[in-house]
Design an enzyme around this catalytic site. Structure first.
Site, PDB file in Angstrom:
ATOM      1  CD  GLU A   1      -2.495   1.290   2.723  1.00 21.25           C
ATOM      2  OE1 GLU A   1      -3.538   1.965   2.786  1.00 21.25           O
ATOM      3  OE2 GLU A   1      -2.007   0.687   3.714  1.00 21.25           O
TER       4      GLU A   1
ATOM      5  CE  LYS B   1      -7.401   1.942   3.501  1.00 22.27           C
ATOM      6  NZ  LYS B   1      -6.215   2.496   4.211  1.00 22.27           N
TER       7      LYS B   1
ATOM      8  CB  CYS C   1      -4.491  -1.294   4.483  1.00 25.84           C
ATOM      9  SG  CYS C   1      -3.565  -1.211   6.040  1.00 25.84           S
TER      10      CYS C   1
END
Length: 269
Positions: free
Chosen positions: A43, A113, A147
């Site tokens: 990431e 995300k 994440c």
């Protein structure tokens, strides 16, 4: 489906140094040419996880996407990882933590995300994505996530007979992360949970080292099978690991233990 070779590139990302990180990760992946099908970078691999890196956010015609296209072509493999990207969205321009999926022929897909890390105030500066992405590669259907998404199993749920007839949505789930060592137990536990509940392989790639905010990262990258067993595990060091996923093993498990047939029917909003 054919067997799939997946490479975890667990590196110590340089703080706010996009050009340096492109050189650094380029050196790490160069030996993979012809030996892998899918290369995972962490990431925000050009900057580290930083709210202040928003000032360095690139666009989709910037140098990092061009670099990823070059790497994918040279390696003859998909290259994926996330970075801060400034784009025009429906509500106006915003910066997204965007995971790019780049194929050897230059095709680009992306996932923004969805779950922004409130604890680090990511939600105050970055825009959240809405849509889940499933891509196809070498006969596999693959769901890339970033994440903090790991903590939200509904969005990550593998449904049956929804996105493809008579089969689960995906066969492999990917997580790229900057997951601090203080919460390493949660990282390792949740990767296994997602694999077991979704009857799929899961690959989780984290970084190592200490970032500019003083946060330490212990790596703990892993490839997990559909039973929750690790096929490969990384410790607290810079390392590149390639693991082969056996398609026949996944198919046999789903036939032997078809829990996906008993899943709840729902829509991901």
């Amino acid at each position: 489906m054919q067997d799939l070779r997946i490479s975890l590139v667990q590196g110590a990302t340089r703080w706010h140094d996009p050009a340096g990180n492109r050189d650094y990760y380029g050196d790490l992946v160069a030996p993979l040419r012809g030996t892998t099908d899918l290369v995972m970078l962490p990431e925000t691999f050009t900057s580290g996880f930083s709210n202040d890196a928003i000032g360095q956010a690139e666009t989709m015609d910037g140098p990092t996407l061009e670099w990823m296209r070059g790497q994918a072509a040279a390696l003859d493999a998909v290259v994926t990882g996330s970075l801060q990207l400034r784009v025009d969205a429906a509500g106006g321009p915003g910066v997204f933590n965007r995971m790019l999926w780049v194929t050897p022929d230059g095709e680009v897909r992306h996932y923004d995300k969805r779950h922004l890390f409130r604890y680090a105030r990511e939600h105050e500066r970055y825009s959240a994505g809405r849509e889940r992405l499933v891509v196809e590669w070498k006969g596999w259907r693959i769901n890339p996530l970033v994440c903090y998404d790991l903590r939200f199993p509904v969005f990550a749920r593998n449904r049956f007979d929804v996105e493809r007839a008579g089969a689960p949505d995906f066969d492999l789930q990917l997580y790229v992360a900057n997951w601090p060592s203080a919460r390493a137990y949660a990282w390792k536990t949740l990767l296994r949970a997602r694999a077991i509940e979704n009857l799929c392989f899961v690959a989780g790639l984290n970084r190592v080292g200490t970032d500019g905010n003083g946060l330490h990262y212990s790596g703990d990258s892993a490839v997990i099978d559909f039973l929750g067993h690790p096929l490969s595990e990384c410790s607290d060091e810079e390392v590149v690991v390639t693991t082969t996923l056996r398609a026949a093993q996944l198919q046999a498990h789903r036939e032997h233990f078809p829990a996906m047939l008993d899943g709840d029917v729902f829509t991901i909003g």
